[in-house]
Design a protein around this motif. Structure first.
Motif, short mmCIF file in Angstrom:
data_model
loop_
_atom_site.label_atom_id
_atom_site.label_comp_id
_atom_site.label_asym_id
_atom_site.label_seq_id
_atom_site.Cartn_x
_atom_site.Cartn_y
_atom_site.Cartn_z
N ILE A 161 0.80 -1.22 0.07
CA ILE A 161 0.08 -0.15 0.11
C ILE A 161 0.86 1.13 -0.10
O ILE A 161 0.47 2.20 -0.67
CB ILE A 161 -0.87 -0.04 1.15
N SER A 162 2.11 1.25 0.72
CA SER A 162 2.89 2.44 1.05
C SER A 162 3.49 2.76 -0.58
O SER A 162 3.61 3.66 -0.83
CB SER A 162 3.68 1.99 1.88
N PHE A 163 3.90 1.54 -1.27
CA PHE A 163 4.59 1.81 -2.46
C PHE A 163 3.68 2.48 -3.47
O PHE A 163 4.24 3.26 -4.20
CB PHE A 163 5.00 0.18 -2.78
N GLY A 164 2.27 1.89 -3.52
CA GLY A 164 1.34 2.18 -4.28
C GLY A 164 1.02 3.80 -4.01
O GLY A 164 0.93 4.55 -5.10
N PHE A 165 0.79 4.02 -2.85
CA PHE A 165 0.62 5.36 -2.34
C PHE A 165 1.86 6.33 -2.90
O PHE A 165 1.63 7.42 -3.40
CB PHE A 165 0.49 5.59 -0.84
N GLY A 166 3.22 6.00 -2.55
CA GLY A 166 4.26 6.74 -2.99
C GLY A 166 4.46 7.02 -4.49
O GLY A 166 4.67 8.12 -5.05
N ILE A 167 4.06 5.93 -5.42
CA ILE A 167 3.77 6.29 -6.81
C ILE A 167 2.78 7.10 -7.24
O ILE A 167 3.05 8.07 -7.94
CB ILE A 167 3.58 4.97 -7.54
N GLU A 168 1.85 6.97 -6.66
CA GLU A 168 0.43 7.95 -6.98
C GLU A 168 0.90 9.14 -6.39
O GLU A 168 0.46 10.60 -7.11
CB GLU A 168 -0.56 7.24 -6.03
N SER A 169 1.79 9.56 -5.16
CA SER A 169 1.97 10.88 -4.90
C SER A 169 2.97 11.45 -5.77
O SER A 169 2.83 12.65 -6.02
CB SER A 169 2.66 10.76 -3.43
N ILE B 87 4.25 15.53 -9.82
CA ILE B 87 4.79 15.79 -11.39
C ILE B 87 3.62 16.44 -12.19
O ILE B 87 4.02 17.40 -12.66
CB ILE B 87 5.18 14.75 -11.90
N ARG B 88 2.66 16.08 -11.99
CA ARG B 88 1.40 16.70 -12.53
C ARG B 88 1.08 18.20 -12.25
O ARG B 88 0.78 19.24 -13.04
CB ARG B 88 0.10 16.16 -12.51
N ASP B 89 1.20 18.57 -10.81
CA ASP B 89 1.07 19.71 -10.28
C ASP B 89 2.03 20.94 -10.82
O ASP B 89 1.98 21.86 -10.82
CB ASP B 89 0.96 19.71 -8.89
N LEU B 90 3.35 20.09 -10.95
CA LEU B 90 4.34 21.29 -11.27
C LEU B 90 4.59 21.32 -12.72
O LEU B 90 5.22 22.02 -13.41
CB LEU B 90 5.89 20.51 -10.77
N GLN B 91 3.67 20.57 -13.49
CA GLN B 91 3.88 20.46 -15.12
C GLN B 91 3.44 21.78 -15.47
O GLN B 91 2.07 22.41 -15.18
CB GLN B 91 2.93 19.46 -15.56
N ILE B 92 4.12 22.55 -16.42
CA ILE B 92 3.85 24.08 -16.83
C ILE B 92 3.06 23.66 -18.26
O ILE B 92 2.36 24.33 -18.70
CB ILE B 92 5.01 24.80 -16.79
N PRO C 156 0.10 13.63 -19.27
CA PRO C 156 0.40 12.97 -17.83
C PRO C 156 0.48 11.60 -17.86
O PRO C 156 0.26 10.95 -18.76
CB PRO C 156 -0.80 13.41 -16.81
N ILE C 157 1.42 11.06 -16.89
CA ILE C 157 1.56 9.61 -16.93
C ILE C 157 0.56 8.94 -16.19
O ILE C 157 0.51 8.64 -15.10
CB ILE C 157 3.08 9.59 -15.95
N ARG C 158 -0.18 8.56 -16.98
CA ARG C 158 -1.52 7.59 -16.72
C ARG C 158 -1.22 6.14 -16.05
O ARG C 158 -1.80 5.66 -15.08
CB ARG C 158 -2.60 7.56 -17.56
N PHE C 159 -0.10 5.91 -16.83
CA PHE C 159 0.50 4.47 -16.45
C PHE C 159 0.70 4.32 -15.30
O PHE C 159 0.54 3.31 -14.29
CB PHE C 159 1.53 4.11 -17.31
N SER C 160 1.63 5.35 -14.56
CA SER C 160 2.09 5.42 -13.33
C SER C 160 0.88 5.34 -12.13
O SER C 160 1.04 4.76 -11.12
CB SER C 160 2.93 6.28 -13.01
N ARG C 161 -0.26 6.16 -12.45
CA ARG C 161 -1.39 6.01 -11.58
C ARG C 161 -1.84 4.74 -11.38
O ARG C 161 -2.27 4.37 -10.34
CB ARG C 161 -2.36 7.25 -11.98
N ILE C 162 -2.17 4.15 -12.74
CA ILE C 162 -2.65 2.91 -12.50
C ILE C 162 -1.65 1.81 -11.86
O ILE C 162 -2.30 1.02 -10.84
CB ILE C 162 -2.92 2.30 -14.17
N LEU C 163 -0.64 1.92 -12.08
CA LEU C 163 0.38 1.10 -11.19
C LEU C 163 0.32 1.33 -9.81
O LEU C 163 0.30 0.42 -9.00
CB LEU C 163 1.75 1.33 -11.91
#
Length: 132
Positions: free
Chosen positions: A35-43, A48-53, A59-66
């Motif tokens: 759970i922590s690993f998955g939450f870390g990936i999502e965070s 990255i999405r928030d910093l994206q100018i 955006p990396i949808r793949f990482s969110r699904i992972l």
């Protein structure tokens, strides 16, 4: 007059109960790591999405699904570990001869799910490398 309890059988039950507790604690640690690993990936993806100018970068949808897959697997394994633990305690409380009954292994189920997540991650990374 009832027979006195067999001390060896009662001690064996207590050892089995202690082993069941240790097994549950091991599953809790494993699930917490998933759970922590998955939450870390999502965070990280959210940061990255928030910093994206540049809005043209996808955006990396793949990482969110992972990340969500790891959280889901950890949650599923936690629920199943608690259910198996309760079943084992009920079996130990019965005053009958303890007979081993084979049942599906939660470890094998989690290993197969992790293998599927790994294959998904490998294919996703490979496709991203090819098409970028």
């Amino acid at each position: 007059m009832s027979n006195p309890p067999n001390i060896q059988a009662e001690l064996a039950k207590e050892r089995n109960r202690a082993a069941a507790e240790r097994t549950l604690m091991a599953w809790i640690r494993t699930c917490l790591a998933l759970i922590s690993f998955g939450f870390g990936i999502e965070s990280i993806v959210t940061a990255i999405r928030d910093l994206q100018i540049d809005e043209t970068i996808n955006p990396i949808r793949f990482s969110r699904i992972l990340g969500l897959a790891f959280v889901a697997l950890g949650t599923y394994a936690m629920i199943m570990a608690v259910i198996q633990h309760q079943q084992e305690l009920r079996r130990l409380q019965r005053n009958e001869i303890y007979i081993y009954k084979s049942r599906p292994s939660l470890g094998v189920i989690v290993a197969i799910a992790l293998g599927c997540i790994g294959i998904y991650a490998f294919i996703g990374i490979l496709l991203r490398a090819i098409f970028q």
